[in-house]
Enzyme design. Structure first.
Site, mmCIF file in Angstrom:
data_model
loop_
_atom_site.group_PDB
_atom_site.id
_atom_site.type_symbol
_atom_site.label_atom_id
_atom_site.label_comp_id
_atom_site.label_asym_id
_atom_site.label_seq_id
_atom_site.Cartn_x
_atom_site.Cartn_y
_atom_site.Cartn_z
ATOM 1 N N GLY A 155 0.864 -1.187 0.000
ATOM 2 C CA GLY A 155 0.000 0.000 0.000
ATOM 3 C C GLY A 155 0.886 1.218 0.000
ATOM 4 O O GLY A 155 1.273 1.732 -1.057
ATOM 5 N N SER A 156 1.293 1.662 1.203
ATOM 6 C CA SER A 156 2.227 2.789 1.295
ATOM 7 C C SER A 156 3.529 2.445 0.570
ATOM 8 O O SER A 156 4.122 3.269 -0.111
ATOM 9 C CB SER A 156 2.518 3.118 2.766
ATOM 10 O OG SER A 156 1.322 3.480 3.420
ATOM 11 N N THR A 163 -10.609 1.697 -7.010
ATOM 12 C CA THR A 163 -11.773 2.566 -7.194
ATOM 13 C C THR A 163 -12.279 2.452 -8.638
ATOM 14 O O THR A 163 -11.479 2.356 -9.567
ATOM 15 C CB THR A 163 -11.373 4.038 -6.907
ATOM 16 O OG1 THR A 163 -10.930 4.115 -5.556
ATOM 17 C CG2 THR A 163 -12.548 4.987 -7.116
ATOM 18 N N GLU A 199 -4.530 7.434 -1.918
ATOM 19 C CA GLU A 199 -3.527 8.211 -2.670
ATOM 20 C C GLU A 199 -2.416 8.738 -1.767
ATOM 21 O O GLU A 199 -1.957 9.869 -1.906
ATOM 22 C CB GLU A 199 -4.193 9.313 -3.498
ATOM 23 C CG GLU A 199 -5.064 8.706 -4.591
ATOM 24 C CD GLU A 199 -5.347 9.628 -5.754
ATOM 25 O OE1 GLU A 199 -4.508 10.477 -6.071
ATOM 26 O OE2 GLU A 199 -6.433 9.474 -6.335
HETATM 27 C C1 LIG Z 1 -11.762 3.317 -0.552
HETATM 28 C C2 LIG Z 1 -10.398 3.096 -1.098
HETATM 29 C C3 LIG Z 1 -10.136 3.346 -2.429
HETATM 30 C C4 LIG Z 1 -8.866 3.122 -2.955
HETATM 31 N N1 LIG Z 1 -8.641 3.301 -4.301
HETATM 32 C C5 LIG Z 1 -7.457 2.903 -4.831
HETATM 33 C C6 LIG Z 1 -7.258 2.909 -6.253
HETATM 34 O O1 LIG Z 1 -8.131 3.301 -7.022
HETATM 35 N N2 LIG Z 1 -6.078 2.447 -6.735
HETATM 36 C C7 LIG Z 1 -5.073 1.991 -5.926
HETATM 37 O O2 LIG Z 1 -4.037 1.585 -6.453
HETATM 38 N N3 LIG Z 1 -5.231 1.989 -4.573
HETATM 39 C C8 LIG Z 1 -6.393 2.428 -4.020
HETATM 40 N N4 LIG Z 1 -6.574 2.402 -2.650
HETATM 41 C C9 LIG Z 1 -5.484 1.946 -1.787
HETATM 42 C C10 LIG Z 1 -4.884 3.059 -0.953
HETATM 43 O O3 LIG Z 1 -4.124 3.918 -1.744
HETATM 44 C C11 LIG Z 1 -4.088 2.411 0.179
HETATM 45 O O4 LIG Z 1 -5.021 1.819 1.066
HETATM 46 C C12 LIG Z 1 -3.222 3.416 0.911
HETATM 47 O O5 LIG Z 1 -2.161 3.837 0.084
HETATM 48 C C13 LIG Z 1 -2.647 2.836 2.212
HETATM 49 O O6 LIG Z 1 -2.085 1.584 2.005
HETATM 50 P P1 LIG Z 1 -2.476 0.369 2.987
HETATM 51 O O7 LIG Z 1 -3.935 0.276 3.036
HETATM 52 O O8 LIG Z 1 -1.731 -0.828 2.550
HETATM 53 O O9 LIG Z 1 -1.977 0.830 4.392
HETATM 54 P P2 LIG Z 1 -0.437 0.682 5.028
HETATM 55 O O10 LIG Z 1 0.512 1.077 3.977
HETATM 56 O O11 LIG Z 1 -0.375 -0.718 5.568
HETATM 57 O O12 LIG Z 1 -0.505 1.732 6.154
HETATM 58 C C14 LIG Z 1 -1.058 1.482 7.446
HETATM 59 C C15 LIG Z 1 -0.643 2.611 8.380
HETATM 60 O O13 LIG Z 1 0.785 2.635 8.499
HETATM 61 C C16 LIG Z 1 1.284 3.929 8.208
HETATM 62 N N5 LIG Z 1 2.586 3.803 7.532
HETATM 63 C C17 LIG Z 1 2.946 2.956 6.543
HETATM 64 N N6 LIG Z 1 4.204 3.185 6.167
HETATM 65 C C18 LIG Z 1 4.659 4.221 6.929
HETATM 66 C C19 LIG Z 1 5.906 4.930 7.017
HETATM 67 N N7 LIG Z 1 6.920 4.663 6.207
HETATM 68 N N8 LIG Z 1 6.001 5.932 7.915
HETATM 69 C C20 LIG Z 1 4.967 6.229 8.728
HETATM 70 N N9 LIG Z 1 3.773 5.605 8.688
HETATM 71 C C21 LIG Z 1 3.619 4.611 7.800
HETATM 72 C C22 LIG Z 1 0.254 4.542 7.275
HETATM 73 O O14 LIG Z 1 0.308 5.969 7.312
HETATM 74 C C23 LIG Z 1 -1.048 3.987 7.834
HETATM 75 O O15 LIG Z 1 -1.486 4.805 8.900
HETATM 76 C C24 LIG Z 1 -7.829 2.665 -2.107
HETATM 77 C C25 LIG Z 1 -8.091 2.430 -0.746
HETATM 78 C C26 LIG Z 1 -9.361 2.619 -0.254
HETATM 79 C C27 LIG Z 1 -9.608 2.316 1.213
#
Ligand SMILES: Cc1cc2nc3c(=O)[nH]c(=O)nc-3n(C[C@H](O)[C@H](O)[C@H](O)COP(=O)(O)OP(=O)(O)OC[C@H]3O[C@@H](n4cnc5c(N)ncnc54)[C@H](O)[C@@H]3O)c2cc1C
Length: 394
Positions: free
Chosen positions: A145-146, A172, A377
């Site tokens: 994700g991140s 999305t 995003e």
């Molecule tokens: C409704 C919805 C629509 C979406 N639409 C799309 C889309 O169209 N296309 C697409 O590709 N993705 C999409 N996403 C995915 C979205 O971009 C990711 O959920 C988001 O980038 C976070 O990734 P994750 O869920 O894996 O969370 P994680 O990366 O697991 O993060 C969990 C927590 O850890 C924190 N964290 C992680 N790494 C760090 C760091 N290095 N330093 C400090 N804090 C950190 C984060 O800030 C967060 O609070 C969508 C998500 C949702 C919920």
């Protein structure tokens, strides 16, 4: 001879960020009037059924908000990125689910096609995107994700095609889209330098749209998994260069997050609109609750927050259109506007009292919708990381 100081002064001054040109104002107003007339009556039902009304999507194409930046020669509006921001803001003021549908279409998918597509790709896809095709952007996966570039979806070259295998999550527009930008790695040993962007049509063999998420907010917007089981993609459907998909992703997301800022200021404005109207109508202690100074100050603070976040969003968008650096400004606008949206929607719930807590009134939905702005995003932590990096230059 006396000089005309006023004229000279005006000519050399930059206009206020929120001062819209005649064309921008007419565009914004027409989108808002459409949203008020055509979307508002459907908001609650679409939220409850977690589904966007099909007829509404056709109307969005007719309105011209599904191909805002597409050059006129391909049937689009030939307008600016700032116009996309105005459209997303105006739509999100009524329904942030429709806001994000239009946002992903314009600021991610079409933006990437215009910037990275060769002539063949533009000729094949832009006219469809302007007329009837919805786009989606597939980067995230269960394990990335991140840390987006840790993606594990693979692409291998075989028989003059690319074969994609893997699974995307959280995409999305997954339910409605016919064209998907999909990021896969062609050479995991090269790390992020193996990432490549592919254009996948819904009908390509080996591609299916999987389960739709049941969400807290923006429920009408579909969020789906995408499954690739030896999905065959023609070589001509690589977007940008092979191995340069990371650039496509970074650069489109840098711009896309300004669009999320626009969604959040629209949402916050919508919540404030409701709060102002309600507090002028609702009577307690023999007068409208808007007459209590404590309430007035809460509304004034919220209006100030909305104005500040709008300035950040418009500034980032105008910098982007002027081809000036905007990375920090885009990150700032997303962090701030998403926090403001949550704060203002929360205040609106409070000011509606018990009515704020029930689905019969519109503000509990906006409160639920606001949460996503701090997640997709790039989460708030990741935006802060970008801002800090520039701040201390490491
Ligand atoms: C409704 C919805 C629509 C979406 N639409 C799309 C889309 O169209 N296309 C697409 O590709 N993705 C999409 N996403 C995915 C979205 O971009 C990711 O959920 C988001 O980038 C976070 O990734 P994750 O869920 O894996 O969370 P994680 O990366 O697991 O993060 C969990 C927590 O850890 C924190 N964290 C992680 N790494 C760090 C760091 N290095 N330093 C400090 N804090 C950190 C984060 O800030 C967060 O609070 C969508 C998500 C949702 C919920």
């Amino acid at each position: 001879m006396e000089r005309d100081v006023t004229t000279q002064h005006t000519e050399t001054m930059n206009p206020a960020l929120t001062a819209l040109s005649e064309d921008e104002r007419l565009f914004r107003d027409s989108v808002y009037e459409f949203a008020d007339r055509e979307i508002r009556p459907l908001v609650r039902e679409m939220d409850e059924h977690a589904k966007i009304d099909k007829a509404l999507v056709a109307k969005l194409f007719d309105l011209g908000v599904m191909g805002i930046e597409i050059p006129e020669m391909f049937g689009g509006g030939g307008a600016s990125f700032f116009h996309s921001v105005l459209a997303v803001e105006a739509l999100s003021r009524v329904d942030p689910s429709i806001g994000v549908l239009v946002d992903v279409q314009n600021t991610l998918v079409i933006n990437a096609l215009i910037r990275w597509g060769n002539d063949d790709i533009k000729r094949r896809y832009l006219p469809k995107m302007a007329a009837s095709t919805i786009g989606a952007y597939g980067l995230s996966e269960a394990g990335s994700g991140s840390d987006a570039f840790a993606l594990t979806t693979r692409a291998v070259e075989r028989g003059g095609e690319w074969i994609i295998t893997g699974r995307k999550l959280w995409i999305t527009n997954g339910n409605e889209a016919d064209l998907f930008i999909v990021f896969a790695n062609i050479n995991p040993e090269a790390g992020y330098r193996g990432i490549t962007a592919f254009l996948v049509e819904r009908g390509f063999p080996g591609f299916t749209v999987g389960k739709k998420e049941d969400k807290l907010g923006i429920r009408a917007s579909s969020t789906c998994e995408l499954l690739f089981e030896e999905c065959r993609v023609p070589k001509a459907n690589v977007l940008g260069e092979v191995g340069k998909g990371y650039k496509v992703a970074i650069e489109t997301l840098n711009e896309g997050r300004i669009g999320i800022g626009a969604q959040m200021i629209g949402l916050a404005q919508g919540a404030l609109d409701h709060a102002i109207k309600y507090t002028k109508e609702r009577k307690q202690f023999g007068k409208a609750i808007a007459e209590f100074q404590a309430v007035q100050h809460q509304l004034a603070r919220a209006a100030t927050d909305v104005e500040a976040s709008r300035l950040l969003v418009y500034n980032a968008a105008r910098l982007r259109d002027a081809q000036q650096p905007f990375l920090t400004e885009a990150a700032m606008c997303k962090v701030f506007s998403s926090e403001v949206a949550e704060r203002v929607a929360s205040l609106a719930v409070n000011l509606f009292g018990g009515n704020g807590f029930v689905k019969e009134y519109p503000v509990e939905k906006l409160y639920r919708d606001a949460k996503i702005g701090q997640i997709y995003e790039g989460t708030t932590n990741l935006q802060l990381q970008t801002i800090a990096k520039n701040l201390i230059a490491i």
